[in-house]
Scaffold this active site. Structure first.
Site, PDB file in Angstrom:
ATOM      1  N   ASP A   1       0.802  -1.122  -0.052  1.00 30.94           N
ATOM      2  CA  ASP A   1       0.148   0.059  -0.086  1.00 30.94           C
ATOM      3  C   ASP A   1       0.846   1.361  -0.039  1.00 30.94           C
ATOM      4  OD1 ASP A   1      -2.410   1.272   0.144  1.00 30.94           O
ATOM      5  OD2 ASP A   1      -2.506   1.725   2.434  1.00 30.94           O
TER       6      ASP A   1
ATOM      7  N   SER B   1      -7.495   5.305   0.159  1.00 34.41           N
ATOM      8  CA  SER B   1      -7.568   4.009  -0.784  1.00 34.41           C
ATOM      9  C   SER B   1      -9.151   3.705  -0.725  1.00 34.41           C
ATOM     10  CB  SER B   1      -6.572   2.968  -0.022  1.00 34.41           C
ATOM     11  OG  SER B   1      -5.442   3.272  -0.130  1.00 34.41           O
TER      12      SER B   1
ATOM     13  N   GLN C   1      -4.533  -0.329  -7.243  1.00 36.17           N
ATOM     14  CA  GLN C   1      -5.208   0.223  -6.257  1.00 36.17           C
ATOM     15  C   GLN C   1      -6.085   1.306  -6.989  1.00 36.17           C
ATOM     16  OE1 GLN C   1      -3.707   2.986  -2.907  1.00 36.17           O
ATOM     17  NE2 GLN C   1      -3.626   0.759  -2.225  1.00 36.17           N
TER      18      GLN C   1
END
Length: 300
Positions: free
Chosen positions: A218, A242, A292
């Site tokens: 991430d 996110s 993502q």
């Protein structure tokens, strides 16, 4: 490998780092029910990679060790409170001849904060190729980030101490980190890359090593969509979060050893951005891929 790495100490910066090994140690409180903790009450919210990693560990604890994680897909629902434990509820969706599927719901105070679907596969052989090759100077030949930037920039930045204190990942950039150029008002292509590894040596358990990369994956990823716009996430009015996150693991590897993480911001629009990443080992073998989508909203 250096003696410092063998001792479990990896480029220690000033100040404490989150204890990733403890973060990945979930407590089983009932059948298919686990508790995870942040061990970092100073953070304002739970780092997204932590939720992904802990949910993966919870799912993996219900799967036979012979089956290894190959893909996971998560959705971030609400920000998590690092001062409170997280309950991970695992549903055993399917146990097939080759694949095992699990879903995980992470909750705090009865509210869902994260959802994960994870797929595990029995080991087998098959075709083998990769579409991309890459190369970069080895991390040992690169300066730390603090050594690579203008001291004046370092003195004025607030994001780096926050990141160092709240995310247990070491990184070194082969090129100038686009965020630095953006802080000067300069646009850059939507690409960035860094050598990454966890800050501490993790258990050899393949599930824990995979969770180590889930945690790392991430980091920086969504920000790769910002360089063309010459803004950073520190821009007043910038909202970045996110929304969903996917990881595909192609090979088994140690997330506590250096790997090259290449990231590309594919698209921005409608207050969102889409980014993808590729993780390579030292020999250029693609070992993992990521995607993502997230909120990228600038309100003046």
């Amino acid at each position: 490998m250096s003696s410092a790495v063998e001792a479990g100490v990896i480029d220690p910066p000033p100040g404490p780092r989150p204890p990733l090994g403890r973060i990945l140690e979930l407590e089983e409180v009932d059948t298919d029910l686990y508790i995870g903790r942040s061990h970092n009450d100073a953070a304002q919210r739970i780092y997204g990679g932590q939720a992904v990693a802990q949910a993966l560990v919870a799912a993996g604890r219900t799967v036979t060790p012979e089956r290894r994680i190959h893909s996971l897909h998560g959705h971030f629902i609400h920000p998590g409170n690092p001062g409170a434990p997280v309950l991970y509820h695992v549903e055993r969706v399917r146990d097939g001849g080759s694949f095992t599927t699990r879903s995980v719901r992470a909750t705090q105070a009865g509210a869902t904060i994260f959802l994960l679907t994870a797929s595990f596969q029995r080991r087998e052989r098959g075709f083998s190729h990769q579409a991309r090759d890459t190369s970069a100077p080895p991390p040992e030949e690169l300066p730390t980030f603090e050594e690579s930037v203008d001291p004046a920039y370092l003195a004025g930045t607030t994001w780096l101490p926050h990141l160092r204190a709240n995310i247990a990942v070491d990184f070194r950039f082969p090129e100038e980190y686009p965020r630095v150029a953006n802080s000067r008002g300069e646009a850059r292509p939507p690409r960035q890359r860094a050598w990454v590894r966890t800050t501490e040596r993790l258990a050899a358990d393949p599930l824990i090593q995979a969770a180590g990369f889930a945690y790392t994956s991430d980091l920086f990823l969504l920000s790769s969509a910002l360089p063309p716009h010459a803004v950073t996430i520190d821009e007043p009015g910038m909202q970045l979060a996110s929304l969903d996150h996917s990881v595909w693991l192609h090979e088994e590897f140690r997330s506590d050893e250096w790997h090259l993480y290449e990231q590309e911001g594919l698209w921005t629009g409608g207050g969102r951005g889409l980014a993808r990443g590729h993780l390579y080992d030292r020999s250029g073998v693609l070992v993992a891929s990521t995607m993502q989508e997230g909120l990228l909203r600038l309100r003046k």
